[in-house]
Write an enzyme that holds these catalytic residues in place. Sequence first.
Site, mmCIF file in Angstrom:
data_model
loop_
_atom_site.group_PDB
_atom_site.id
_atom_site.type_symbol
_atom_site.label_atom_id
_atom_site.label_comp_id
_atom_site.label_asym_id
_atom_site.label_seq_id
_atom_site.Cartn_x
_atom_site.Cartn_y
_atom_site.Cartn_z
ATOM 1 N N PRO A 368 0.826 -1.212 0.000
ATOM 2 C CA PRO A 368 0.000 0.000 0.000
ATOM 3 C C PRO A 368 0.858 1.260 0.000
ATOM 4 O O PRO A 368 1.921 1.292 0.620
ATOM 5 C CB PRO A 368 -0.793 -0.113 1.313
ATOM 6 N N GLY A 371 2.039 3.992 -4.898
ATOM 7 C CA GLY A 371 1.688 4.760 -6.088
ATOM 8 C C GLY A 371 1.001 3.991 -7.185
ATOM 9 O O GLY A 371 1.075 4.390 -8.355
ATOM 10 N N THR A 373 -2.410 3.367 -7.748
ATOM 11 C CA THR A 373 -3.565 4.083 -8.295
ATOM 12 C C THR A 373 -3.142 5.401 -8.928
ATOM 13 O O THR A 373 -3.688 5.817 -9.945
ATOM 14 C CB THR A 373 -4.610 4.341 -7.200
ATOM 15 N N SER A 711 11.515 -18.687 3.403
ATOM 16 C CA SER A 711 12.815 -18.035 3.232
ATOM 17 C C SER A 711 13.613 -17.969 4.530
ATOM 18 O O SER A 711 14.561 -17.211 4.619
ATOM 19 C CB SER A 711 12.623 -16.606 2.674
ATOM 20 N N LYS A 754 13.600 -6.912 1.247
ATOM 21 C CA LYS A 754 14.370 -7.462 2.362
ATOM 22 C C LYS A 754 15.697 -6.728 2.548
ATOM 23 O O LYS A 754 16.088 -6.402 3.672
ATOM 24 C CB LYS A 754 14.623 -8.954 2.122
#
Length: 806
Positions: A368, A371, A373, A711, A754
């Site tokens: 979220p 950028g 939208t 991972s 990461k």
Amino acid sequence: MQLSDYDDFPVILPIVVEDELFLYPFMISPIFLSDQKDIDAATDAMENNSLLFVTSSVPGKEGSRDFDAMYRVGVVGSIMRKVHIPDGRVKILFQGLARGQIIEPAEGEFNRAVIDIVKQDGYDQLKVDALMGVLRDKIKILSSLSSHFPADLVRTIEENDEPNRIADLVSSMLKLDKEVAYALYIEPDIEKRLLGLIDVVTSEIESAKVQREIRTKVHTKIEQTNKEYFLKEQLKEIQHELGMDTQREEEIAAFREKVEALKPHLTEDAYKEISKQLDRLARMHPDSADANVLQSYLEWVLEVPFGKLTKKNLSVKEVANELDKDHYSLEKPKERIIEFFSVRELAELRGVKQKETGGVILCFAGPPGVGKTSLANSIATALGRPLVRIALGGLEDVNELRGHRRTYVGAMPGRLVQGLIEAKSMDPVIVLDEIDKVGRSMRGDPTAALLEILDPEQNSKYRDYYLNFNIDLSKAIFIATANDVGRIPAPLRDRMEFIGLNSYTPKEKFEIAKRYLIPQELKKHALKRREFSISDKALKILIDEYTREAGVRNLRRRIAGLMRKSARMLLEDSTKDHITITKKNLEHFVDKKVFEISLVDKKPQVGVVSGLAWTAVGGDVLTIEAIKIKGKGMLQLTGSLGDVMKESVRIAHSVVKILIDEKKLKISPSCIPHTAKEREERISVDPSEVYKRYDLHIHVPEGATPKDGPSAGITMVTAIASILSNQKVDNRVAMTGEVTLTGKVLPIGGLKEKLIAAYKAGVTKALIPQKNYERDLDDIPSEVKNNIKIIGVSNVDDVLSEVFVK
């Protein structure tokens, strides 16, 4: 109040210039002051209990307070009241006393001058009386024609014998142009002044007569219109009583006219369906329930913008410029978007149909606030097309997309058709927001409807259940957004090409804040650039210590909070005209810190390892802790671990056992617990006994937070190897990668997020799978690569050779 109460004239008085009103000596009028010189002049008059000289500005020079920009003749009077207004202006109630004029300017911080009273010339009483009689007659006539002259004013003029006072009264009510008013005001000869006023009043009378005649004609016309309306309504009522209502026929005729106008842009099926329903409506009784349903249907259908397309041609250069203007960084996403539209532009130039180019649906995927939208907004702006946003989050009913069948009460078209109606175009940019959060229930599976919508081979004949005919969606540009691609069903994923928008680095967030967020929020909070500033150090602290996100949404909220407090401070303290936020005073403007990523430990420890993880809001550094307890080789796991991570721990445990058995991991005799008999008889114990005599407890802190993912393998191997061999792990090392039973390190995803998290946490060495090292290193920001030593590892031997403190 009399002039005799003050000093004799001429005298030095403060001057106020009025831009709008033209004042006369008899008037008591409120004056609003915004210019500082005027405010200072009024303040001086109040403090010194002196008179004030008010004059008007010369036309065309309003706003200037130079002596060349003001009339020399004005009104001398006193200030009855003075009030400060919240918007910064000052209101005074001014009482005019006499006509005055500027003799010569005087020095001062505000306008001051030597003022003298204007004395009127003598006059012939008989001529003046005659002129006043004519003026009174004219005023009576004008008063009967216009509402500007109330009866009280006419009575005052009748009862007053002072010619200059009457001239001032009449002039004030005529609303003259400033130049005309001033010319009459400064005229010393009262006879000429009265003659001039008589001419002006005569002209006003002629104008009022014309206006009255026009109003009479308009009123007559309105009465005629009302009469016709009344008769028509009577006729309609009579026709209705006789069963001859024509309104319905007119509506149906209007529908038919619209359908015929749209016929060139309709498919044959669409034209037949609309005509069929229109014929049914014409045969139905108007009071039946089906008639209302059909009328609503036709109203919806005829609002669909069949055949309407945007006229602007596709330009890749404009798309590139708009993306660069609105977004910092995101180089790879922008490059892919430009490639996408390059193919479309080339196809348009060469007349190739979109179906033949194998159109691709773009899906912006990422955390979220990065950028997604806003990229779609920029594309719509560059293409000159309307933007339609369809929020799919939590959508469970397929009819929301497909439309409801007309048999249901309150049926209406689906969201796509409503979007076309809203856009008033058949080729808008349609954003399918949060496509990964589409639900599924007993009311159908919306993702199945999306399969048809997003397939260029099928969406040219998309069928809406409400319309009951196919419409062409192929000209619209579909852009989807998602946070987690893994939650999108596989058939739907196959329709889209994913463009990943990853986390921003602190440097990128800093540039975005400087270039976009701060200017935008200044505008939203009505602040000027000179009124608010934040130092670079304070902004970096705000980014590093007060936000926890992959994007910049929370950063925008923090900046907005700073500006709200700044706006309040500016209003509460009028002496402040600028708010500067620095590293020292930042804590006074924001609440508690929210550390985005915990820093690595200050010193090496046994059994404590830093692992790199991917989350929905970017990367994170997870500390994995291991302890050993005398036991029988049991394994205990805590920390709200998912099934995948639990399996990783078990695999890592087995891998470390193999390393010990093969003597690749050296175990000091002091690490092995001896029994009393073994100590007494000094019996040497095989190193492999170490994992048989200890129970291991593996914990990932923040137990309330669920954790899972493929991972954590090499991190678990390192933690178990460290605790069993009693070797300290370098606190500046972090790692990510899955491990197999044979000790191979497998590649992972989310490497960029990461490593950014590792950089923020102060890591100086990062271990990643060799395959990721070979193929993904180009995607890592240069500031991360310059500050972290990134090492590719192929197996656990490579890992253990890098992590222990030597």
